[in-house]
Design a protein around this motif. Structure first.
Motif, PDB file in Angstrom:
ATOM      1  N   VAL A  57       0.836  -1.204   0.000  1.00 17.46           N
ATOM      2  CA  VAL A  57       0.000   0.000   0.000  1.00 17.46           C
ATOM      3  C   VAL A  57       0.869   1.251   0.000  1.00 17.46           C
ATOM      4  CG1 VAL A  57      -1.611   1.356   1.415  1.00 17.46           C
ATOM      5  CG2 VAL A  57      -2.044  -1.070   1.000  1.00 17.46           C
ATOM      6  N   THR A  58       1.906   1.260   0.808  1.00 15.23           N
ATOM      7  CA  THR A  58       2.812   2.408   0.861  1.00 15.23           C
ATOM      8  C   THR A  58       3.516   2.611  -0.476  1.00 15.23           C
ATOM      9  OG1 THR A  58       3.159   2.081   3.224  1.00 15.23           O
ATOM     10  CG2 THR A  58       4.782   3.410   2.063  1.00 15.23           C
ATOM     11  N   ASP A  59       3.966   1.529  -1.089  1.00 15.08           N
ATOM     12  CA  ASP A  59       4.631   1.637  -2.393  1.00 15.08           C
ATOM     13  C   ASP A  59       3.693   2.180  -3.461  1.00 15.08           C
ATOM     14  OD1 ASP A  59       6.930   0.602  -1.257  1.00 15.08           O
ATOM     15  OD2 ASP A  59       6.709  -1.389  -2.158  1.00 15.08           O
ATOM     16  N   LEU A  60       2.446   1.745  -3.439  1.00 13.61           N
ATOM     17  CA  LEU A  60       1.493   2.142  -4.480  1.00 13.61           C
ATOM     18  C   LEU A  60       0.888   3.524  -4.264  1.00 13.61           C
ATOM     19  CD1 LEU A  60      -0.343  -1.262  -4.918  1.00 13.61           C
ATOM     20  CD2 LEU A  60       1.174  -0.160  -6.571  1.00 13.61           C
ATOM     21  N   ARG A  95      -8.060  -0.696   1.514  1.00 14.06           N
ATOM     22  CA  ARG A  95      -7.618  -1.508   0.390  1.00 14.06           C
ATOM     23  C   ARG A  95      -7.421  -2.938   0.881  1.00 14.06           C
ATOM     24  NH1 ARG A  95      -9.165   2.455  -1.525  1.00 14.06           N
ATOM     25  NH2 ARG A  95      -8.173   3.826  -3.025  1.00 14.06           N
ATOM     26  N   VAL A  96      -7.906  -3.887   0.093  1.00 17.06           N
ATOM     27  CA  VAL A  96      -7.698  -5.296   0.381  1.00 17.06           C
ATOM     28  C   VAL A  96      -6.523  -5.767  -0.458  1.00 17.06           C
ATOM     29  CG1 VAL A  96      -8.665  -7.617   0.320  1.00 17.06           C
ATOM     30  CG2 VAL A  96     -10.135  -5.679   0.874  1.00 17.06           C
ATOM     31  N   VAL A  97      -5.497  -6.206   0.223  1.00 14.33           N
ATOM     32  CA  VAL A  97      -4.304  -6.727  -0.440  1.00 14.33           C
ATOM     33  C   VAL A  97      -4.374  -8.254  -0.344  1.00 14.33           C
ATOM     34  CG1 VAL A  97      -1.786  -6.750  -0.479  1.00 14.33           C
ATOM     35  CG2 VAL A  97      -3.006  -4.681   0.259  1.00 14.33           C
ATOM     36  N   ARG A  98      -4.390  -8.906  -1.486  1.00 12.75           N
ATOM     37  CA  ARG A  98      -4.379 -10.368  -1.533  1.00 12.75           C
ATOM     38  C   ARG A  98      -2.963 -10.818  -1.865  1.00 12.75           C
ATOM     39  NH1 ARG A  98      -7.129 -12.705  -5.451  1.00 12.75           N
ATOM     40  NH2 ARG A  98      -7.389 -14.619  -4.268  1.00 12.75           N
ATOM     41  N   LEU A  99      -2.437 -11.753  -1.063  1.00 14.64           N
ATOM     42  CA  LEU A  99      -1.083 -12.215  -1.305  1.00 14.64           C
ATOM     43  C   LEU A  99      -0.952 -13.705  -1.026  1.00 14.64           C
ATOM     44  CD1 LEU A  99       0.740 -12.083   1.746  1.00 14.64           C
ATOM     45  CD2 LEU A  99      -0.217  -9.845   1.391  1.00 14.64           C
ATOM     46  N   ARG A 100       0.002 -14.291  -1.710  1.00 14.89           N
ATOM     47  CA  ARG A 100       0.243 -15.733  -1.592  1.00 14.89           C
ATOM     48  C   ARG A 100       0.940 -16.050  -0.275  1.00 14.89           C
ATOM     49  NH1 ARG A 100       1.616 -18.660  -7.015  1.00 14.89           N
ATOM     50  NH2 ARG A 100       2.647 -19.944  -5.469  1.00 14.89           N
ATOM     51  N   ASP A 101       0.484 -17.109   0.354  1.00 13.23           N
ATOM     52  CA  ASP A 101       1.062 -17.524   1.624  1.00 13.23           C
ATOM     53  C   ASP A 101       2.470 -18.095   1.448  1.00 13.23           C
ATOM     54  OD1 ASP A 101       0.928 -18.144   4.481  1.00 13.23           O
ATOM     55  OD2 ASP A 101       0.845 -20.232   3.833  1.00 13.23           O
ATOM     56  N   ASP A 102       2.718 -18.783   0.354  1.00 10.53           N
ATOM     57  CA  ASP A 102       3.999 -19.484   0.207  1.00 10.53           C
ATOM     58  C   ASP A 102       5.182 -18.578  -0.108  1.00 10.53           C
ATOM     59  OD1 ASP A 102       3.146 -18.929  -2.366  1.00 10.53           O
ATOM     60  OD2 ASP A 102       3.489 -20.951  -3.144  1.00 10.53           O
ATOM     61  N   ASN A 103       4.944 -17.456  -0.811  1.00 10.99           N
ATOM     62  CA  ASN A 103       6.082 -16.599  -1.158  1.00 10.99           C
ATOM     63  C   ASN A 103       5.844 -15.096  -0.963  1.00 10.99           C
ATOM     64  OD1 ASN A 103       4.439 -15.912  -3.302  1.00 10.99           O
ATOM     65  ND2 ASN A 103       5.700 -16.886  -4.869  1.00 10.99           N
ATOM     66  N   GLY A 104       4.658 -14.706  -0.494  1.00 12.55           N
ATOM     67  CA  GLY A 104       4.380 -13.302  -0.228  1.00 12.55           C
ATOM     68  C   GLY A 104       4.082 -12.461  -1.451  1.00 12.55           C
ATOM     69  N   LYS A 106      -7.303  -4.102  -4.040  1.00 13.90           N
ATOM     70  CA  LYS A 106      -8.621  -3.646  -4.455  1.00 13.90           C
ATOM     71  C   LYS A 106      -9.244  -2.727  -3.407  1.00 13.90           C
ATOM     72  CE  LYS A 106      -9.717  -7.671  -7.243  1.00 13.90           C
ATOM     73  NZ  LYS A 106     -10.737  -8.668  -7.561  1.00 13.90           N
ATOM     74  N   ILE A 107     -10.160  -1.908  -3.858  1.00  5.94           N
ATOM     75  CA  ILE A 107     -10.893  -1.005  -2.978  1.00  5.94           C
ATOM     76  C   ILE A 107     -11.835  -1.824  -2.103  1.00  5.94           C
ATOM     77  CG2 ILE A 107     -12.632   0.823  -2.899  1.00  5.94           C
ATOM     78  CD1 ILE A 107     -11.440   1.840  -5.559  1.00  5.94           C
ATOM     79  N   ARG A 108     -11.887  -1.490  -0.810  1.00  4.60           N
ATOM     80  CA  ARG A 108     -12.817  -2.101   0.128  1.00  4.60           C
ATOM     81  C   ARG A 108     -13.686  -0.999   0.676  1.00  4.60           C
ATOM     82  NH1 ARG A 108     -15.916  -3.905   3.814  1.00  4.60           N
ATOM     83  NH2 ARG A 108     -15.414  -5.709   5.088  1.00  4.60           N
ATOM     84  N   GLU A 109     -14.978  -1.117   0.492  1.00  2.10           N
ATOM     85  CA  GLU A 109     -15.898  -0.101   0.992  1.00  2.10           C
ATOM     86  C   GLU A 109     -16.748  -0.673   2.119  1.00  2.10           C
ATOM     87  OE1 GLU A 109     -18.083   1.772  -2.130  1.00  2.10           O
ATOM     88  OE2 GLU A 109     -16.327   1.885  -3.403  1.00  2.10           O
ATOM     89  N   GLY A 110     -17.333   0.224   2.902  1.00  2.00           N
ATOM     90  CA  GLY A 110     -18.312  -0.200   3.886  1.00  2.00           C
ATOM     91  C   GLY A 110     -17.793  -0.518   5.275  1.00  2.00           C
ATOM     92  N   LEU A 111     -16.580  -0.106   5.619  1.00  2.00           N
ATOM     93  CA  LEU A 111     -16.075  -0.358   6.969  1.00  2.00           C
ATOM     94  C   LEU A 111     -16.445   0.746   7.939  1.00  2.00           C
ATOM     95  CD1 LEU A 111     -12.531  -1.933   6.468  1.00  2.00           C
ATOM     96  CD2 LEU A 111     -14.652  -3.062   7.050  1.00  2.00           C
ATOM     97  N   ASP A 112     -16.819   1.896   7.451  1.00  2.00           N
ATOM     98  CA  ASP A 112     -17.143   3.018   8.356  1.00  2.00           C
ATOM     99  C   ASP A 112     -18.513   2.869   8.968  1.00  2.00           C
ATOM    100  OD1 ASP A 112     -14.750   4.300   8.071  1.00  2.00           O
ATOM    101  OD2 ASP A 112     -15.405   5.409   6.313  1.00  2.00           O
TER     102      ASP A 112
END
Length: 98
Positions: free
Chosen positions: A14-17, A77-86, A92-98
């Motif tokens: 997220v920081t990089d992007l 933001r929802v970051v999806r990442l692989r467990d085996d190698n990161g 993606k945008i995540r809405e509705g947490l507020d």
């Protein structure tokens, strides 16, 4: 990978992007190790609002500097990442947490 490692990778992504646009208040909101070895990590942060707005924003700015509310909208933001190698698979945008 441990949950803490997944969170650090997600925060770094997220920081990089989005870091060039300026962000603050980076924090973990949700984490889930789903099926098939994929982590879904929701990161929330504040994006600074444009300061070149109307004079009507003056009170909002004063309140924000006093700590009464964040300076800008909180986004997720929802970051999806692989467990085996990161490897980051998506952000993606995540809405509705507020």
């Amino acid at each position: 990978m441990q949950a803490s490692e997944a969170v650090e990778i997600a925060k770094r992504a997220v920081t990089d992007l989005f870091g060039a646009d300026g962000l603050s208040g980076l924090r973990l909101e949700e984490i889930d190790r789903g099926d098939h070895g994929v982590w879904s990590v929701t990161i929330g942060f504040v994006r600074p609002m444009a300061l070149a707005g109307s004079v009507g924003r003056t009170k909002e700015l004063i309140d924000a500097f006093r700590g009464d509310e964040p300076l800008g909208p909180r986004v997720y933001r929802v970051v999806r990442l692989r467990d085996d190698n990161g490897e980051v698979l998506s952000v993606k945008i995540r809405e509705g947490l507020d």
